[in-house]
Design an enzyme around this catalytic site. Sequence first.
Site, mmCIF file in Angstrom:
data_model
loop_
_atom_site.group_PDB
_atom_site.id
_atom_site.type_symbol
_atom_site.label_atom_id
_atom_site.label_comp_id
_atom_site.label_asym_id
_atom_site.label_seq_id
_atom_site.Cartn_x
_atom_site.Cartn_y
_atom_site.Cartn_z
ATOM 1 C CB CYS A 170 -0.358 2.687 3.958
ATOM 2 S SG CYS A 170 -1.966 1.450 3.209
ATOM 3 C CG ASP A 171 3.192 1.210 4.537
ATOM 4 O OD1 ASP A 171 2.345 1.738 5.672
ATOM 5 O OD2 ASP A 171 2.890 -0.332 4.149
ATOM 6 C CB CYS A 216 -0.900 -0.278 1.455
ATOM 7 S SG CYS A 216 -1.860 1.109 0.884
HETATM 8 C C1 LIG Z 1 0.021 -3.753 5.940
HETATM 9 C C2 LIG Z 1 -0.814 -2.418 5.735
HETATM 10 C C3 LIG Z 1 -1.139 -1.749 6.184
HETATM 11 C C4 LIG Z 1 -1.967 -0.403 5.775
HETATM 12 N N1 LIG Z 1 -1.394 0.433 6.373
HETATM 13 C C5 LIG Z 1 -3.249 1.344 6.491
HETATM 14 C C6 LIG Z 1 -2.905 2.778 6.759
HETATM 15 O O1 LIG Z 1 -1.257 3.386 7.621
HETATM 16 N N2 LIG Z 1 -3.734 3.773 7.005
HETATM 17 C C7 LIG Z 1 -4.931 3.106 6.140
HETATM 18 O O2 LIG Z 1 -6.096 4.379 6.800
HETATM 19 N N3 LIG Z 1 -4.783 1.801 5.942
HETATM 20 C C8 LIG Z 1 -3.858 1.005 5.752
HETATM 21 N N4 LIG Z 1 -4.116 0.124 5.289
HETATM 22 C C9 LIG Z 1 -5.530 -0.481 4.182
HETATM 23 C C10 LIG Z 1 -6.465 -1.024 5.840
HETATM 24 O O3 LIG Z 1 -5.760 -1.767 6.418
HETATM 25 C C11 LIG Z 1 -7.775 -1.164 5.198
HETATM 26 O O4 LIG Z 1 -8.479 0.214 3.666
HETATM 27 C C12 LIG Z 1 -8.967 -1.773 6.398
HETATM 28 O O5 LIG Z 1 -7.928 -2.408 7.079
HETATM 29 C C13 LIG Z 1 -10.354 -2.273 5.443
HETATM 30 O O6 LIG Z 1 -10.959 -2.160 6.914
HETATM 31 P P1 LIG Z 1 -12.391 -3.508 6.179
HETATM 32 O O7 LIG Z 1 -12.974 -3.461 7.908
HETATM 33 O O8 LIG Z 1 -13.110 -2.809 5.252
HETATM 34 O O9 LIG Z 1 -11.990 -4.692 6.880
HETATM 35 P P2 LIG Z 1 -10.591 -4.955 6.513
HETATM 36 O O10 LIG Z 1 -9.450 -4.826 7.958
HETATM 37 O O11 LIG Z 1 -9.562 -6.123 6.086
HETATM 38 O O12 LIG Z 1 -10.858 -6.229 7.862
HETATM 39 C C14 LIG Z 1 -11.974 -7.494 7.583
HETATM 40 C C15 LIG Z 1 -12.491 -8.595 8.700
HETATM 41 O O13 LIG Z 1 -13.504 -9.529 8.104
HETATM 42 C C16 LIG Z 1 -12.846 -10.740 8.894
HETATM 43 N N5 LIG Z 1 -13.442 -11.476 7.809
HETATM 44 C C17 LIG Z 1 -13.289 -12.254 6.136
HETATM 45 N N6 LIG Z 1 -13.730 -13.018 6.332
HETATM 46 C C18 LIG Z 1 -14.589 -13.602 7.604
HETATM 47 C C19 LIG Z 1 -15.607 -14.807 7.092
HETATM 48 N N7 LIG Z 1 -15.968 -15.524 6.266
HETATM 49 N N8 LIG Z 1 -16.336 -14.754 9.022
HETATM 50 C C20 LIG Z 1 -15.658 -13.905 9.406
HETATM 51 N N9 LIG Z 1 -15.047 -13.042 9.585
HETATM 52 C C21 LIG Z 1 -14.227 -12.853 8.801
HETATM 53 C C22 LIG Z 1 -11.317 -10.780 9.004
HETATM 54 O O14 LIG Z 1 -11.214 -11.677 9.727
HETATM 55 C C23 LIG Z 1 -11.369 -9.034 9.580
HETATM 56 O O15 LIG Z 1 -11.753 -8.935 10.836
HETATM 57 C C24 LIG Z 1 -3.030 -0.872 5.754
HETATM 58 C C25 LIG Z 1 -3.351 -2.051 5.416
HETATM 59 C C26 LIG Z 1 -2.223 -3.401 5.126
HETATM 60 C C27 LIG Z 1 -2.366 -4.270 4.329
#
Ligand SMILES: Cc1cc2nc3c(=O)[nH]c(=O)nc-3n(C[C@H](O)[C@H](O)[C@H](O)COP(=O)(O)OP(=O)(O)OC[C@H]3O[C@@H](n4cnc5c(N)ncnc54)[C@H](O)[C@@H]3O)c2cc1C
Length: 327
Positions: A143-144, A140
């Site tokens: 992000c980084d 990302c």
């Molecule tokens: C290394 C890294 C660094 C990042 N740094 C930043 C940053 O500095 N700033 C920023 O804004 N964004 C950052 N991001 C992006 C950010 O993490 C994502 O945009 C954000 O987390 C998305 O949120 P979400 O809630 O949609 O999903 P996610 O955070 O992906 O969470 C998905 C959740 O769904 C659950 N899940 C999936 N399938 C199932 C299922 N079948 N049953 C039950 N649970 C399930 C998982 O266990 C998880 O808890 C980064 C991403 C990465 C990988």
Amino acid sequence: MSETIEKVKCLIIGSGPAGYTAAIYAARANMKPVLYQGTQPGGQLTTTNEVENFPGYPDGITGPAMMMELQKQAERFETDVRNGWITKVDFSGDVHKVWVNGEKEIHCDTIIISTGASAKYLGLESEQKYLKLGGGVSACAVCDGFFYRKQEVVIVGAGDSACEEAHYLSKLCTKVTMLVRRDEFRASKIMSERVKNTENIEILFNTETEEVIGDGQVVTGVKVLNNQTKASHLIPATGFFVAIGHKPNTDIFKGFLDLDETGYIINAKPGTSKTNIAGVFVSGDAADHVYRQAITAAGTGCMAALDAERYLAAKDSTFEVSTSNYN
Ligand SMILES: Cc1cc2nc3c(=O)[nH]c(=O)nc-3n(C[C@H](O)[C@H](O)[C@H](O)COP(=O)(O)OP(=O)(O)OC[C@H]3O[C@@H](n4cnc5c(N)ncnc54)[C@H](O)[C@@H]3O)c2cc1C
């Protein structure tokens, strides 16, 4: 066989920023949300050390600490946070059914999907090593990228997102080397032209990553191979960005929800969190191939809870729209 079927007013699938924000709003609206965390409690941010762009943390915060705070806030309003993985759904009838860990069956009035997306990596041992160490591998740039200001980085990828990320990095870094496996981009002409015309981006076509090199703690370079000449060489770099796509965690919804060709859930009505199934809403990266940020995930989590609340109010005259979310 399944035990007694549980009935739930609002089920939230996923514990990233989208899921916990949806939970905060749904709980304050008296929807008694039940949230399943999945196999990655806290979501993608738990894999990063520094989050510097989420408003409210002027000194930055680690991803795991931030997600613990979101969980605490959701639990303060009595969200029922549970361990468990949703293995199957059935949205074909009037009642929306889900199964937890292949056993427990739950019937839901509303469902908020916040299952996120997973970045794809090359799968090299050295790449995974420095990714886990937080030592210079990232998927990302937004992000980084900031952590690599005035430094030299390498980025892998050939599509529109890779071009966009390379261009973003070029504004922060002294040099960006872009590795493209084939002899051309997959990206649109306009995106590839923009990259080609950026002075501090060097594009190496027919080039693959052999190994991410480091000192045991952080990345110091990338060993690459020209797949035509078979010559390899080392590119000095402190950051290695992988931009080869994401996979939304939406397989279990196939056949019920409208998905695009990559698997992202399609919003039935743009500007809302509605899916093609009434009572099923989506938030976060599971429906977002454009922004993919914690703050946008949280924002759409809020939208999903408000949409679910209004849906319940329209369906059930005894359920009153709470005023707590509006003041
Ligand atoms: C290394 C890294 C660094 C990042 N740094 C930043 C940053 O500095 N700033 C920023 O804004 N964004 C950052 N991001 C992006 C950010 O993490 C994502 O945009 C954000 O987390 C998305 O949120 P979400 O809630 O949609 O999903 P996610 O955070 O992906 O969470 C998905 C959740 O769904 C659950 N899940 C999936 N399938 C199932 C299922 N079948 N049953 C039950 N649970 C399930 C998982 O266990 C998880 O808890 C980064 C991403 C990465 C990988």
